[in-house]
Design an enzyme around this catalytic site. Structure first.
Site, PDB file in Angstrom:
ATOM      1  N   TYR A  57     -13.592  72.881  33.593  1.00  0.00           N
ATOM      2  CA  TYR A  57     -12.678  73.812  32.942  1.00  0.00           C
ATOM      3  C   TYR A  57     -13.293  74.322  31.643  1.00  0.00           C
ATOM      4  CZ  TYR A  57      -9.075  71.934  36.106  1.00  0.00           C
ATOM      5  OH  TYR A  57      -8.347  71.548  37.201  1.00  0.00           O
ATOM      6  N   HIS A 131     -13.430  66.150  42.116  1.00  0.00           N
ATOM      7  CA  HIS A 131     -12.750  67.436  41.988  1.00  0.00           C
ATOM      8  C   HIS A 131     -12.628  68.176  43.320  1.00  0.00           C
ATOM      9  CE1 HIS A 131     -12.063  70.852  38.825  1.00  0.00           C
ATOM     10  NE2 HIS A 131     -11.180  70.910  39.799  1.00  0.00           N
ATOM     11  N   SER A 209      -0.961  73.698  40.578  1.00  0.00           N
ATOM     12  CA  SER A 209      -0.432  75.037  40.836  1.00  0.00           C
ATOM     13  C   SER A 209       0.955  74.977  41.475  1.00  0.00           C
ATOM     14  CB  SER A 209      -1.387  75.835  41.741  1.00  0.00           C
ATOM     15  OG  SER A 209      -1.053  77.200  41.741  1.00  0.00           O
TER      16      SER A 209
END
Length: 329
Positions: A57, A131, A209
């Site tokens: 990120y 990830h 999300s």
């Protein structure tokens, strides 16, 4: 507000966590460093105790310098480190075209962790995720490396993001998996088939999300002007005219339910998943303090089974166009 246990761990967190990605990555230009640190710290004051970040990120400030999300999180929570759960991730970097470069080799995991510990300013990570699944590395190899890191005290528990049932089962057989972090929202339900395995193995489902990249807040539409090339939402299918039109019945129902429960559309979308399963923990993100408060308060909303069934019945009639490459029907 009753805390939820993260899988097989001794970690207990409030029902809503904070996805910190947007302060640095994928939601426009990164937030100013000091402002981002202050806002994350204010999130803790609101009640957040589960913070999600990742090595990947990053974003570019207007002056060309790099915003490292882990640095923001580490600095914001330094004085309350023992009171929070910090999750970060390894195994992903970004190519110039935004595609993902995957690498979960043991040496990469170790090198990534050392970098994350330095940026976070801590000597351990509470929850360390792979990830994305690397097709070139077997799950047993990743799990064995995580097992060693747990034994060394550098991580407390580990998890897998975008896990599949087969991968989760194989990895868990080597070193118990505490959580998976998969996409999940009213518009993205294609991972529901992993729930029985989560229950069998006592694995938490951390939902990223949870509002379909902001769509379920009802605040965005095809006419929305997103924030330049560092905001990935502009090209997402739910924000096209066609995708938006397909989802209008859901937005209408959310508006009706939010009025009935004296809540917001976003809160209803979060409460829907929290009331479905006790091991689901959404991690919505926002840069705005008011929205952070709103999201956190969704953990207090109780939706009866009848309301959840009403929502699900509508969802079953719609094939959404949504970021992630799947149809949710």
């Amino acid at each position: 507000m009753e805390k939820r246990r993260l899988g097989n761990s001794e970690l207990y967190v409030n029902p809503v966590g904070l996805g910190c990605m947007g302060f640095s990555h994928a939601s426009g230009d990164p937030v100013d460093h000091d402002t981002a640190v202050k806002t994350i710290r204010q999130a803790y004051d609101i009640g957040y105790d589960f913070f999600d970040t990742a090595e990947a990120y990053t974003g570019v400030y207007p002056d060309g310098s790099i915003s490292y999300n882990e640095e923001l999180v580490g600095k914001a929570l330094k004085d309350v480190r023992d009171k929070v759960v910090i999750a970060t991730k390894m195994g992903v970097s970004h190519n110039p075209d935004r595609s993902l470069k995957l690498d979960s080799r043991p040496e990469t995991i170790r090198r990534s962790l050392e970098g994350s510990l330095k940026r976070l300013g801590t000597d351990y990570v509470d929850l360390y995720y792979q990830h994305r699944i690397d097709p070139n590395v077997e799950p047993e190899v990743v799990a064995e490396t995580m097992k060693e890191l747990i034994q060394e005290g550098k991580i407390r528990y580990w998890g897998i993001s975008e896990a599949t049932p087969e991968y989760l089962r194989r990895a868990n057989a080597v070193c118990p998996v505490t959580a998976i972090e998969n996409r999940y929202s009213m518009m993205a339900r294609w991972h529901e088939d992993i729930w029985p395995l989560c229950e069998e193995l006592n694995v938490a489902y951390v939902a990223f999300s949870p509002m379909a990249n902001g769509f379920l807040t009802g605040k965005y539409s095809p006419s929305t002007k997103f924030e330049g090339k560092q905001d990935y939402r502009a090209n997402m299918p739910q924000y096209t005219e066609e995708g938006y039109e397909k989802a209008l019945p859901l937005l209408k129902l959310l508006q009706e339910l939010s009025a009935e429960y004296h809540a917001t559309d976003a809160q209803i979308s979060l409460a829907w998943m929290q009331n479905k399963k006790p091991y689901i923990i959404p991690i919505p993100g926002s840069r705005k303090l008011s929205r952070l408060q709103e999201n956190f308060d969704a953990g207090k909303i109780i939706l009866p089974k009848e309301t959840i069934a009403q929502i699900d019945a509508l969802l079953d009639t719609i094939s959404f166009d949504v970021f992630g490459g799947h149809k949710s029907k």
